[in-house]
Design a protein around this motif. Sequence first.
Motif, PDB file in Angstrom:
ATOM      1  N   VAL A   1       0.839  -1.209   0.000  1.00 53.19           N
ATOM      2  CA  VAL A   1       0.000   0.000   0.000  1.00 53.19           C
ATOM      3  C   VAL A   1       0.867   1.248   0.000  1.00 53.19           C
ATOM      4  N   ASN A   2       1.882   1.279   0.830  1.00 55.47           N
ATOM      5  CA  ASN A   2       2.726   2.470   0.917  1.00 55.47           C
ATOM      6  C   ASN A   2       3.469   2.724  -0.397  1.00 55.47           C
ATOM      7  N   ALA A   3       3.952   1.665  -1.019  1.00 59.32           N
ATOM      8  CA  ALA A   3       4.661   1.833  -2.292  1.00 59.32           C
ATOM      9  C   ALA A   3       3.724   2.335  -3.377  1.00 59.32           C
ATOM     10  N   ALA A   4       2.516   1.756  -3.448  1.00 61.67           N
ATOM     11  CA  ALA A   4       1.558   2.181  -4.467  1.00 61.67           C
ATOM     12  C   ALA A   4       1.073   3.607  -4.204  1.00 61.67           C
ATOM     13  N   ARG A   5       0.875   3.933  -2.937  1.00 65.90           N
ATOM     14  CA  ARG A   5       0.439   5.291  -2.595  1.00 65.90           C
ATOM     15  C   ARG A   5       1.504   6.315  -3.012  1.00 65.90           C
ATOM     16  N   SER A   6       2.751   6.025  -2.707  1.00 61.84           N
ATOM     17  CA  SER A   6       3.825   6.941  -3.086  1.00 61.84           C
ATOM     18  C   SER A   6       3.905   7.106  -4.593  1.00 61.84           C
ATOM     19  N   TYR A   7       3.735   6.000  -5.304  1.00 65.33           N
ATOM     20  CA  TYR A   7       3.766   6.063  -6.770  1.00 65.33           C
ATOM     21  C   TYR A   7       2.603   6.911  -7.301  1.00 65.33           C
ATOM     22  N   ALA A   8       1.404   6.713  -6.747  1.00 66.66           N
ATOM     23  CA  ALA A   8       0.231   7.461  -7.221  1.00 66.66           C
ATOM     24  C   ALA A   8       0.409   8.956  -7.001  1.00 66.66           C
ATOM     25  N   ILE A   9       0.858   9.341  -5.817  1.00 67.93           N
ATOM     26  CA  ILE A   9       1.044  10.768  -5.522  1.00 67.93           C
ATOM     27  C   ILE A   9       2.176  11.337  -6.359  1.00 67.93           C
ATOM     28  N   GLY A  10       3.286  10.617  -6.428  1.00 70.17           N
ATOM     29  CA  GLY A  10       4.431  11.114  -7.187  1.00 70.17           C
ATOM     30  C   GLY A  10       4.156  11.244  -8.671  1.00 70.17           C
ATOM     31  N   SER A  11       3.464  10.257  -9.242  1.00 72.07           N
ATOM     32  CA  SER A  11       3.177  10.323 -10.682  1.00 72.07           C
ATOM     33  C   SER A  11       2.203  11.441 -11.012  1.00 72.07           C
ATOM     34  N   LEU A  12       1.255  11.709 -10.108  1.00 64.32           N
ATOM     35  CA  LEU A  12       0.334  12.824 -10.341  1.00 64.32           C
ATOM     36  C   LEU A  12       1.079  14.149 -10.315  1.00 64.32           C
ATOM     37  N   LEU A  13       1.936  14.324  -9.334  1.00 67.57           N
ATOM     38  CA  LEU A  13       2.690  15.574  -9.236  1.00 67.57           C
ATOM     39  C   LEU A  13       3.641  15.731 -10.421  1.00 67.57           C
ATOM     40  N   THR A  14       4.257  14.632 -10.839  1.00 68.37           N
ATOM     41  CA  THR A  14       5.177  14.701 -11.977  1.00 68.37           C
ATOM     42  C   THR A  14       4.438  15.018 -13.271  1.00 68.37           C
ATOM     43  N   SER A  15       3.273  14.392 -13.460  1.00 70.15           N
ATOM     44  CA  SER A  15       2.531  14.576 -14.711  1.00 70.15           C
ATOM     45  C   SER A  15       2.005  15.992 -14.884  1.00 70.15           C
ATOM     46  N   THR A  16       1.857  16.726 -13.779  1.00 73.14           N
ATOM     47  CA  THR A  16       1.346  18.095 -13.859  1.00 73.14           C
ATOM     48  C   THR A  16       2.438  19.130 -13.622  1.00 73.14           C
ATOM     49  N   ALA A  17       3.697  18.698 -13.602  1.00 75.98           N
ATOM     50  CA  ALA A  17       4.788  19.633 -13.334  1.00 75.98           C
ATOM     51  C   ALA A  17       5.080  20.524 -14.534  1.00 75.98           C
ATOM     52  N   SER A  18       4.851  20.012 -15.741  1.00 75.13           N
ATOM     53  CA  SER A  18       5.103  20.801 -16.945  1.00 75.13           C
ATOM     54  C   SER A  18       3.837  21.531 -17.377  1.00 75.13           C
ATOM     55  N   GLN A  19       4.004  22.556 -18.188  1.00 77.98           N
ATOM     56  CA  GLN A  19       2.842  23.263 -18.726  1.00 77.98           C
ATOM     57  C   GLN A  19       1.984  22.334 -19.567  1.00 77.98           C
ATOM     58  N   SER A  20       2.623  21.508 -20.395  1.00 82.91           N
ATOM     59  CA  SER A  20       1.887  20.589 -21.250  1.00 82.91           C
ATOM     60  C   SER A  20       1.106  19.569 -20.432  1.00 82.91           C
ATOM     61  N   GLY A  21       1.757  18.977 -19.436  1.00 86.94           N
ATOM     62  CA  GLY A  21       1.086  17.990 -18.607  1.00 86.94           C
ATOM     63  C   GLY A  21      -0.070  18.586 -17.836  1.00 86.94           C
ATOM     64  N   LEU A  22       0.119  19.792 -17.305  1.00 92.56           N
ATOM     65  CA  LEU A  22      -0.948  20.443 -16.556  1.00 92.56           C
ATOM     66  C   LEU A  22      -2.124  20.775 -17.462  1.00 92.56           C
ATOM     67  N   ALA A  23      -1.844  21.250 -18.664  1.00 90.25           N
ATOM     68  CA  ALA A  23      -2.928  21.589 -19.595  1.00 90.25           C
ATOM     69  C   ALA A  23      -3.757  20.355 -19.934  1.00 90.25           C
ATOM     70  N   GLY A  24      -3.089  19.241 -20.213  1.00 88.83           N
ATOM     71  CA  GLY A  24      -3.817  18.023 -20.535  1.00 88.83           C
ATOM     72  C   GLY A  24      -4.638  17.511 -19.372  1.00 88.83           C
ATOM     73  N   THR A  25      -4.086  17.585 -18.160  1.00 89.27           N
ATOM     74  CA  THR A  25      -4.799  17.109 -16.982  1.00 89.27           C
ATOM     75  C   THR A  25      -5.999  17.986 -16.666  1.00 89.27           C
ATOM     76  N   VAL A  26      -5.808  19.297 -16.727  1.00 88.71           N
ATOM     77  CA  VAL A  26      -6.925  20.215 -16.460  1.00 88.71           C
ATOM     78  C   VAL A  26      -8.049  19.998 -17.474  1.00 88.71           C
ATOM     79  N   ALA A  27      -7.690  19.799 -18.741  1.00 83.54           N
ATOM     80  CA  ALA A  27      -8.706  19.563 -19.773  1.00 83.54           C
ATOM     81  C   ALA A  27      -9.450  18.261 -19.507  1.00 83.54           C
ATOM     82  N   ALA A  28      -8.721  17.197 -19.163  1.00 87.20           N
ATOM     83  CA  ALA A  28      -9.363  15.907 -18.899  1.00 87.20           C
ATOM     84  C   ALA A  28     -10.317  15.996 -17.719  1.00 87.20           C
ATOM     85  N   LEU A  29      -9.918  16.691 -16.675  1.00 85.75           N
ATOM     86  CA  LEU A  29     -10.785  16.818 -15.504  1.00 85.75           C
ATOM     87  C   LEU A  29     -11.997  17.699 -15.793  1.00 85.75           C
ATOM     88  N   ALA A  30     -11.775  18.799 -16.484  1.00 90.20           N
ATOM     89  CA  ALA A  30     -12.875  19.738 -16.737  1.00 90.20           C
ATOM     90  C   ALA A  30     -13.950  19.127 -17.618  1.00 90.20           C
TER      91      ALA A  30
END
Length: 456
Positions: free
Chosen positions: A366-395
């Motif tokens: 659980v701890n390993a998967a939790r760390s991966y989930a949080i880290g991958s989310l933060l990494t995927s939205t760290a760039s302008q491109s990643g954030l734009a895609g994520t915001v669009a998908a959520l909206a």
Amino acid sequence: MTAVTHRTAEQIGHTERGPRPLPDLGAQAEAALPSIVDTVIDNGLHVIVVRRPAVPMVELRLRIPFAGTDPMHSARAEVLANALLTGTKRRNRTQVDTDLAAVGGDLAAVVDPERLSVGGSALADGLPVLLDVLADALTEAAYREEEVGREKERLTERIQLARSQPSVIAREALQRYRYGDHPFAKEMPEAEEVARVEPADARALHQAAVLPKGSLLVLVGDIDPDSTVDAVRAALTGWGSAASASLLPVLPTVTGGDALLVHRPGAVQSQIRLSAQAIPRTDPRYPALQIANLVYGGYFSSRLVENIREDKGYTYSAHSYFEFTPSGATLMVDADTASSVTPAALWEARYELGRLGLVPPTEAEVNAARSYAIGSLLTSTASQSGLAGTVAALATVGLTFDWLREHPLRLAAVTGEQIAAAALEFLAPVNFTGVVVGDAEQLAPQLRAIGGVVLP
């Protein structure tokens, strides 16, 4: 002179008493809220602008609901998407490319059964040009005969090549098996349908379906949100209609049942594709299910990968993931295997689904998967491109930036009991259906023996 010694990574990570323990993760903090404007402008277009001044660029994502039930809709939509940016009444293809290049920009359009998407980027001070080219295409796309003809030829070649690929054959079989004749199931037109599309068909579809009301525009970059919204409003003042963009009909629920064996004569490799109904991101059980899925097959350290890749060598790549659909989500399990071990790999994939519900994840898992989930989310939205895609998908599913900020906290708060409950409820083998694509003559005897597969 003191001799310089070098230690390997393994030596650094160990002590005389054994492996060096990893430090505990710090408390998860809520992400800071950037400068953001979320509004609907006069023509009905939903506009979200986020200031992210990492580099002097701006990312653009436009999402237009683009569903259709006409048998020719898929072919016409593909031709429209491929020809949308090939010229307008005041720009030919070369002028479109030249104007974008002058501001370090690009734009591209793609379509799927749910929506028409336009994405691109430019230097931040080139945003007026990027918006002008976009507005020109949205309001005055020409679909000249020579350009449409050229794009039809390219599209036909891509379709013919794609349909020879095992992954595409498996995807199309799965879509038909899950959704029947629902428009969502047809992700690619037939080549002969594309050949029948005329420039007038693309123009008519553009006029009827490329509409602002119900659509979404996301801009992320080194820009001021308030002045950017004003620029969007001015640039797209000519894009309007009383009608709304066309939404996809509600999908049928994926129900568990036998997988279908799809015969591919002479195949030396098989594709296993399993699917089950899941829950949307808005469901309070989603964080627990997200972590449960990671433990099962969602990343390299998962049980499924350990079993059929690392331990048994049945496949090079196996993974499970969420596929977010217009009305919710499904869980997917993919694995490509040699024909000789396909039945065994299917057995083990189902076994691990059942084991996850009966033998809940350990604290370490659980701890390993939790760390991966949080880290991958933060990494995927760290760039302008990643954030734009994520915001669009959520909206597009009604979620705001607040959901993105708060989700790491939800993941951090999930308990082992909640994860075990989600695994038992959603990842049970009886919830899954799917397809196995391969040589039926070789696979059928063993698949008949293990059961749970409809044979041709």
